[in-house]
Design an enzyme around this catalytic site. Structure first.
Site, PDB file in Angstrom:
ATOM      1  CG  ASP A  13      -1.787  -1.237   1.336  1.00 13.18           C
ATOM      2  OD1 ASP A  13      -2.398  -1.638   0.336  1.00 13.18           O
ATOM      3  OD2 ASP A  13      -1.800  -1.823   2.435  1.00 13.18           O
ATOM      4  CE  LYS A  16       3.432  -2.428  -4.560  1.00 14.41           C
ATOM      5  NZ  LYS A  16       2.751  -2.170  -3.281  1.00 14.41           N
ATOM      6  N   GLY A  40      -4.062  -3.969  -4.569  1.00 15.51           N
ATOM      7  CA  GLY A  40      -4.833  -2.943  -5.244  1.00 15.51           C
ATOM      8  C   GLY A  40      -3.975  -1.732  -5.521  1.00 15.51           C
ATOM      9  CG  HIS A  41      -0.926  -1.342  -7.913  1.00 12.87           C
ATOM     10  ND1 HIS A  41      -0.020  -1.851  -8.820  1.00 12.87           N
ATOM     11  CD2 HIS A  41      -0.509  -1.766  -6.712  1.00 12.87           C
ATOM     12  CE1 HIS A  41       0.902  -2.546  -8.178  1.00 12.87           C
ATOM     13  NE2 HIS A  41       0.618  -2.504  -6.898  1.00 12.87           N
ATOM     14  CD  GLN A 222       0.610  -8.953  -2.366  1.00 20.47           C
ATOM     15  OE1 GLN A 222       1.441  -9.646  -2.926  1.00 20.47           O
ATOM     16  NE2 GLN A 222      -0.610  -8.853  -2.818  1.00 20.47           N
TER      17      GLN A 222
END
Length: 426
Positions: A13, A16, A40-41, A222
């Site tokens: 988180d 990225k 989740g990006h 991650q």
């Protein structure tokens, strides 16, 4: 040969997605090498936030090819949903610019059911309950189903049906709700026909691209502190989020890597259980986390769970830099610290009468660690319009330089807001 690697240098988180989006502007290929839809990006494009869970961030860059590597575990239903959302946002995710490794493993509905049952009844670690760990377990146990089987939709669906029956036996033993095997087989058969055109030998594509001098961005999911081997085990993910995952998750040689960048927040966050020495609660935690009203606030992209927040942990970040050979960092969310009078940085830990300069490998030891803080003066000036390092307030510059000294890596990118252009490149 040129591969730039972008790793999350904390517990995930770190922002990225938007760093990868920026780096993708200079890449011919963006390749995802590990993880599943638990990652989740969030990318802000034209004032609209799009959350990518499996498709690489380069999908929003015209002419950029995107690859989902063999180290990824794939949820076909979520992938098709994501492709639809990307297309609705004005980009295009087609077999021409998105290729999926034939050797990537498939997440089954039964894996998700097992994950939920474990979190509910066996004292889980706070997973996203998306079946990731159980898909990787099947892979290691050599009963997994690979994406390449989707070329024969009927055979694929029948294999899913049979494996679901076996998983149902495990669920029954736990008194957990079982999955409709026949319906699941039919659904996966239908999805296979839609996904099959995207399948390819992605390792061969990447190696050929390297021979032709193409620029590749390897994108991790991650953070390295959640790596299955080097993270805060057992409170970790189920894949290799460190530099080694690039080679195994994409099938490329190590000498092809020319640049290793880590993404880190200007403070610390973590989702799920596990030790976090600098964790805060109370008013300061609310201040760093936000209310959740803004997509930029500290709530999980996949689950919506509030993230645990804390002061910057230079001990953990220094360890991440050392393990992965990170030579440069992208520091995100500097703007969130504006208005805080005094900032703290954990420079070492104290535990059992001794001082530690690196992250201990034993999570039980880490749980007992007390951070030793160094205080720095904060700033009140708005940094969101800064586009060069010298435009930043003096105290913000001092904060950045101190982090560089403590973790032994240069900060070359600084994010000062959620929009694409709110970024300083040094």
């Amino acid at each position: 040969m040129s591969i730039t690697v972008l790793l999350g240098a904390q517990w995930g988180d770190e922002g990225k997605g938007r760093i990868a989006d920026a780096l993708a502007s200079e890449a011919d290929i963006v390749a995802r090498f590990n993880g599943g839809p638990n990652a989740g990006h969030s990318i802000n494009v034209g004032g609209k936030t799009v959350k990518l869970h499996q498709v690489p961030s380069g999908v929003f860059r015209l002419g950029c090819q995107n690859i989902i590597g063999n180290g990824v575990v794939l949820n076909p239903a979520k992938l098709l949903e994501e492709i639809e959302q990307i297309n609705e946002a004005g980009a295009q995710a087609t077999p021409e610019n998105l290729r999926i490794s034939e050797n990537a493993h498939i997440i089954l509905q039964g894996h998700i059911a097992l994950d939920k049952a474990k979190e509910k009844t066996q004292g889980g670690i706070g997973t996203t309950q998306t079946g990731i760990g159980f898909a990787y377990a099947d892979k290691a146990y050599r009963v997994g189903i690979r994406a390449g089987m989707m070329r024969d939709a009927e055979k694929f669906g029948d294999t899913v049906y049979k494996r679901t029956l076996e998983i149902n036996a495990q669920l029954a033993a736990q008194n957990a709700e079982q999955v409709d095997a026949e319906m699941t087989g039919a659904i996966y058969t239908a999805m296979a026909t839609q996904i099959a055109p995207y399948l390819a030998d992605t390792s061969a594509i990447l190696r050929d691209a390297l021979k032709r001098g193409k620029r590749i961005l390897a994108e991790g999911a991650q953070g390295v502190l959640l790596d299955i081997d080097h993270g805060t085990y057992p409170f970790v993910t189920s894949s290799s989020a460190t530099i080694g995952g690039v080679m195994t998750g994409l099938g490329v040689p190590p000498q092809s890597i020319s640049r290793v960048m880590g993404a880190a927040k200007a403070f610390s966050t973590r989702v799920g259980k596990g030790p976090m020495p600098t964790e805060l609660d109370g008013e300061m935690a609310l201040r760093l986390r936000g209310t959740g009203a803004n997509p930029w606030d500290e709530y999980g992209s996949t689950t919506g769970r509030p993230r645990r927040v804390g002061w910057l942990d230079a001990v953990a970040l220094r360890t991440a830099v050392a393990v992965n050979g990170i030579t440069e960092l992208a520091l995100t969310k500097l703007d969130i610290l504006t208005g805080i009078d005094t900032l703290n940085i954990a420079t070492r830990y104290q535990v059992d009468g001794r001082s530690l300069d690196e992250l201990p490998s034993d999570s039980e030891v880490l749980e007992r660690c007390t951070p030793i803080y160094e205080q720095m003066a904060g700033w009140t000036e708005d940094v969101q319009n800064c586009r060069s390092f010298t435009e930043l307030p003096a105290n913000a510059q001092n904060y950045i330089r101190r982090i560089e000294t403590l973790v032994k890596a240069r900060i070359t990118v600084i994010s000062v807001g959620p929009e694409r252009e709110q970024m300083i490149v040094r």
